[in-house]
Design a protein around this motif. Structure first.
Motif, PDB file in Angstrom:
ATOM      1  N   ALA A 164      12.700 -88.810  17.820  1.00 48.14           N
ATOM      2  CA  ALA A 164      12.587 -89.550  16.561  1.00 48.14           C
ATOM      3  C   ALA A 164      13.672 -90.617  16.473  1.00 48.14           C
ATOM      4  CB  ALA A 164      12.667 -88.591  15.377  1.00 48.14           C
TER       5      ALA A 164
ATOM      6  N   GLN B  90      13.459 -84.733  11.383  1.00 43.59           N
ATOM      7  CA  GLN B  90      13.284 -83.663  12.359  1.00 43.59           C
ATOM      8  C   GLN B  90      14.435 -82.650  12.311  1.00 43.59           C
ATOM      9  OE1 GLN B  90      10.328 -83.345  13.810  1.00 43.59           O
ATOM     10  NE2 GLN B  90       9.934 -85.116  12.496  1.00 43.59           N
TER      11      GLN B  90
ATOM     12  N   THR C  39       5.379 -82.640   9.531  1.00 45.76           N
ATOM     13  CA  THR C  39       5.567 -82.027  10.853  1.00 45.76           C
ATOM     14  C   THR C  39       5.231 -80.542  10.799  1.00 45.76           C
ATOM     15  OG1 THR C  39       7.360 -83.614  11.291  1.00 45.76           O
ATOM     16  CG2 THR C  39       7.171 -81.720  12.769  1.00 45.76           C
TER      17      THR C  39
ATOM     18  N   VAL D  86       6.195 -86.190  14.794  1.00 43.77           N
ATOM     19  CA  VAL D  86       7.522 -86.519  15.332  1.00 43.77           C
ATOM     20  C   VAL D  86       7.567 -87.985  15.752  1.00 43.77           C
ATOM     21  CG1 VAL D  86       9.172 -86.059  17.178  1.00 43.77           C
ATOM     22  CG2 VAL D  86       7.956 -84.155  16.103  1.00 43.77           C
TER      23      VAL D  86
ATOM     24  N   GLN E  90       2.027 -81.227  16.095  1.00 45.52           N
ATOM     25  CA  GLN E  90       3.245 -81.661  15.425  1.00 45.52           C
ATOM     26  C   GLN E  90       3.926 -82.837  16.109  1.00 45.52           C
ATOM     27  OE1 GLN E  90       5.299 -77.937  15.598  1.00 45.52           O
ATOM     28  NE2 GLN E  90       6.511 -78.488  17.339  1.00 45.52           N
TER      29      GLN E  90
ATOM     30  N   PHE F 130      12.549 -83.115  19.784  1.00 41.52           N
ATOM     31  CA  PHE F 130      11.963 -83.803  18.631  1.00 41.52           C
ATOM     32  C   PHE F 130      12.999 -84.690  17.936  1.00 41.52           C
ATOM     33  CE2 PHE F 130       8.708 -80.163  17.797  1.00 41.52           C
ATOM     34  CZ  PHE F 130       8.009 -80.547  18.937  1.00 41.52           C
ATOM     35  N   ILE F 131      14.184 -84.146  17.765  1.00 43.54           N
ATOM     36  CA  ILE F 131      15.250 -84.874  17.073  1.00 43.54           C
ATOM     37  C   ILE F 131      15.650 -86.117  17.866  1.00 43.54           C
ATOM     38  CG2 ILE F 131      17.638 -84.738  16.296  1.00 43.54           C
ATOM     39  CD1 ILE F 131      17.133 -81.703  15.817  1.00 43.54           C
TER      40      ILE F 131
ATOM     41  N   CYS G  24      15.203 -89.400  12.498  1.00 40.84           N
ATOM     42  CA  CYS G  24      15.953 -88.300  13.104  1.00 40.84           C
ATOM     43  C   CYS G  24      16.243 -87.215  12.073  1.00 40.84           C
ATOM     44  CB  CYS G  24      17.248 -88.842  13.694  1.00 40.84           C
ATOM     45  SG  CYS G  24      18.344 -87.603  14.397  1.00 40.84           S
TER      46      CYS G  24
ATOM     47  N   ALA H 194       9.261 -84.201   7.300  1.00 44.41           N
ATOM     48  CA  ALA H 194       9.506 -82.844   7.812  1.00 44.41           C
ATOM     49  C   ALA H 194       8.367 -81.919   7.405  1.00 44.41           C
ATOM     50  CB  ALA H 194      10.838 -82.317   7.283  1.00 44.41           C
TER      51      ALA H 194
ATOM     52  N   SER I 261       7.518 -90.317  12.762  1.00 38.92           N
ATOM     53  CA  SER I 261       8.718 -90.293  11.915  1.00 38.92           C
ATOM     54  C   SER I 261       9.672 -91.405  12.300  1.00 38.92           C
ATOM     55  CB  SER I 261       9.406 -88.925  12.001  1.00 38.92           C
ATOM     56  OG  SER I 261       9.921 -88.685  13.308  1.00 38.92           O
TER      57      SER I 261
ATOM     58  N   TYR J 196      13.340 -80.521   9.550  1.00 42.70           N
ATOM     59  CA  TYR J 196      12.263 -79.646  10.017  1.00 42.70           C
ATOM     60  C   TYR J 196      12.827 -78.428  10.745  1.00 42.70           C
ATOM     61  CZ  TYR J 196       8.401 -78.019  12.951  1.00 42.70           C
ATOM     62  OH  TYR J 196       7.465 -77.240  13.595  1.00 42.70           O
TER      63      TYR J 196
END
Length: 201
Positions: A115, A76, A36, A60, A56, A111-112, A73, A33, A63, A79
């Protein structure tokens, strides 16, 4: 170091990460995080869109490669949550709830999801860790899982702030087209990371 030693070391490191304690994995998620957030400060603003070019996305993508679906996950999630709560590490040293609700909020959701997806494929299919296959996986994740929620969030933000709907061409010019070349570079870079650092069995 000969290649056999390299492959053995690479596999051992990967397995140690996978078998690490929960506390260690949480720490690695926090470190990712932070990475990122650091890479989000590599920024190129564009005059015609509120969405800047940043580095960034590379963090991601990586990760999920290194931490797998759950902790990639989580990195992010951390983050986004920490950025909203009190750490100004979104692009341009911004943070707070207004950033999440702003023009780039949808990308954070992407992003989540991204990942998690990359981590899922990396964990489940060792053969996918080759350069070519991972480039396809990461490309799909990048352009579908980041940009679909990203563009939806941008369109909603535009409608709420400007009081009118944005056309699809204008939306793509603001939220997708300027980033394609840079994203291809990041996708190929992440696929190279997978080829070099992740075991194939």
């Amino acid at each position: 170091m000969n290649m056999d030693n390299f492959y053995s070391t690479r596999k051992n490191v990967f397995e140690r990460i996978q078998d690490a304690s929960t506390a260690t994995k949480l720490l690695m998620s926090l470190m990712m995080a932070c990475l990122t957030g650091i890479m989000a400060q590599i920024i190129i603003p564009l005059p015609w869109t509120p969405v800047p070019i940043t580095a960034q996305t590379f963090a991601v993508l990586c990760s999920g490669l290194f931490l797998g679906k759950r902790y990639g996950c989580l990195s992010q999630v951390l983050y986004v949550v920490l950025g909203v709560a009190f750490i100004p590490w979104f692009g341009g040293m911004t943070g707070g709830l207004e950033a999440l609700l702003g023009s780039t909020g949808g990308y954070f959701i992407g992003f989540i999801i991204t990942a998690y997806f990359i981590g899922l494929i990396t964990e489940k299919y060792a053969e996918s860790r080759s350069f070519r296959k991972m480039a396809v996986v990461i490309g799909i994740a990048n352009f579908a899982l980041i940009y679909i929620p990203g563009l939806a969030g941008l369109a909603l933000w535009f409608n709420l702030t400007q009081g009118t709907a944005i056309g699809i061409v204008d939306l793509l010019m603001m939220g997708l087209v300027p980033f394609i070349v840079g994203d291809i570079v990041k996708i190929l870079g992440a696929a190279s990371v997978s080829k070099v650092f992740l075991p194939k069995d």
